[in-house]
Design a protein around this motif. Sequence first.
Motif, PDB file in Angstrom:
ATOM      1  N   ARG A 183       0.996  -1.049   0.038  1.00  0.00           N
ATOM      2  CA  ARG A 183      -0.008   0.000  -0.062  1.00  0.00           C
ATOM      3  C   ARG A 183       0.779   1.124  -0.087  1.00  0.00           C
ATOM      4  N   ALA A 184       0.054   2.410  -0.620  1.00  0.00           N
ATOM      5  CA  ALA A 184       0.920   3.553  -0.259  1.00  0.00           C
ATOM      6  C   ALA A 184       0.780   4.453   0.827  1.00  0.00           C
ATOM      7  N   THR A 185       1.197   3.709   1.960  1.00  0.00           N
ATOM      8  CA  THR A 185       1.036   4.143   3.358  1.00  0.00           C
ATOM      9  C   THR A 185       2.451   4.343   3.944  1.00  0.00           C
ATOM     10  N   GLY A 187       3.466   3.315   6.824  1.00  0.00           N
ATOM     11  CA  GLY A 187       4.012   2.246   7.663  1.00  0.00           C
ATOM     12  C   GLY A 187       4.236   0.743   6.649  1.00  0.00           C
ATOM     13  N   ASN A 188       3.953   0.864   5.478  1.00  0.00           N
ATOM     14  CA  ASN A 188       4.141  -0.109   4.271  1.00  0.00           C
ATOM     15  C   ASN A 188       5.613  -0.576   4.258  1.00  0.00           C
ATOM     16  N   GLY A 189       5.985  -1.747   4.010  1.00  0.00           N
ATOM     17  CA  GLY A 189       7.294  -2.286   3.692  1.00  0.00           C
ATOM     18  C   GLY A 189       7.770  -1.705   2.322  1.00  0.00           C
ATOM     19  N   ILE A 190       7.057  -1.566   1.531  1.00  0.00           N
ATOM     20  CA  ILE A 190       7.534  -1.004  -0.063  1.00  0.00           C
ATOM     21  C   ILE A 190       7.819   0.323   0.260  1.00  0.00           C
ATOM     22  N   THR A 212       4.281  12.447   1.956  1.00  0.00           N
ATOM     23  CA  THR A 212       4.693  13.155   0.761  1.00  0.00           C
ATOM     24  C   THR A 212       4.744  12.134  -0.597  1.00  0.00           C
ATOM     25  N   VAL A 213       5.836  11.537  -0.150  1.00  0.00           N
ATOM     26  CA  VAL A 213       6.325  10.178  -1.298  1.00  0.00           C
ATOM     27  C   VAL A 213       5.149   9.163  -1.500  1.00  0.00           C
ATOM     28  N   CYS A 214       4.334   9.103  -0.387  1.00  0.00           N
ATOM     29  CA  CYS A 214       3.149   8.084  -0.808  1.00  0.00           C
ATOM     30  C   CYS A 214       2.203   8.722  -1.499  1.00  0.00           C
ATOM     31  N   VAL A 217       3.457   8.408  -5.298  1.00  0.00           N
ATOM     32  CA  VAL A 217       3.391   7.283  -6.072  1.00  0.00           C
ATOM     33  C   VAL A 217       2.149   6.491  -5.916  1.00  0.00           C
ATOM     34  N   SER A 218       1.207   6.914  -5.193  1.00  0.00           N
ATOM     35  CA  SER A 218       0.063   6.071  -4.922  1.00  0.00           C
ATOM     36  C   SER A 218      -0.506   5.353  -6.206  1.00  0.00           C
ATOM     37  N   LYS A 219      -0.898   6.168  -7.138  1.00  0.00           N
ATOM     38  CA  LYS A 219      -1.517   5.662  -8.490  1.00  0.00           C
ATOM     39  C   LYS A 219      -0.392   4.553  -8.900  1.00  0.00           C
TER      40      LYS A 219
END
Length: 244
Positions: A183-185, A187-190, A212-214, A217-219
């Motif tokens: 996920r684009a959150t 706390g996510n490992g990615i 901000t980075v999340c 790149v969320s889309k």
Amino acid sequence: MTENKKGGEQSPPEAVVIDSTNRPPRRPGARYVTPEWIDATLRLHFKKGHNSGVYLPPPYVWTILAARINIYVNQPPNNHQVGRLVHGVGKMQEERKILDAAARILERDRDRFPDTEAFAEHRRQWATAISVLRYPRGAVDNPHDQLARPVHPQQSIRGWTYVAREVLPDLVVFSVRGHATVRATPGNGIMKTLMDILQIIYFDEKLPSIATVCKAVSKDIEKYKVIAKTPPYDRETWESLLQP
């Protein structure tokens, strides 16, 4: 994760410097990454996120990604460079609209010729011209390239945004196929791994917050998650997902 090692959690290894006589001189303070570093960093962040049941690929799968990251370590794209690149992309995309319009005109002209043997040569010439007009012109016309996909105007001139979107595909696709929750959150490992990579590349600059980075790149993450679940042989579906 399923591949926990005994002895408690381990910190990710330091990015390893790879000596090479063919590599340009390193930036002062620069570090290079290895496939093993990418593997260990992903495993650590997924483990800390309590993301059990993850089956990541062997480290050698990250070889191409590590090489790409190291290119950016040597020459990190800055806002000015990416801004000029995106400006040129905008011009080429406008030209693509003109070329497509011209192709449609020729298609109408072609269809005025009856589909008979007497007009076969005329139709062939028109078809050739239409094919030339529609032929992809570099990255802007390539659905696999991020330059063919729209970005937010305020993000398009930022070097870190361009780099983040370049290194994400392999991270997302292989992690999703390994049953990781992506996920684009913050706390996510990615996202934690992506931030580690950006910090190695832009070690001498101030990066934006992970939130901000999340957002930037969320889309992309959602798109690559779908691609990761698409059978490799279904090329038509895969390419349609990459269209703007």
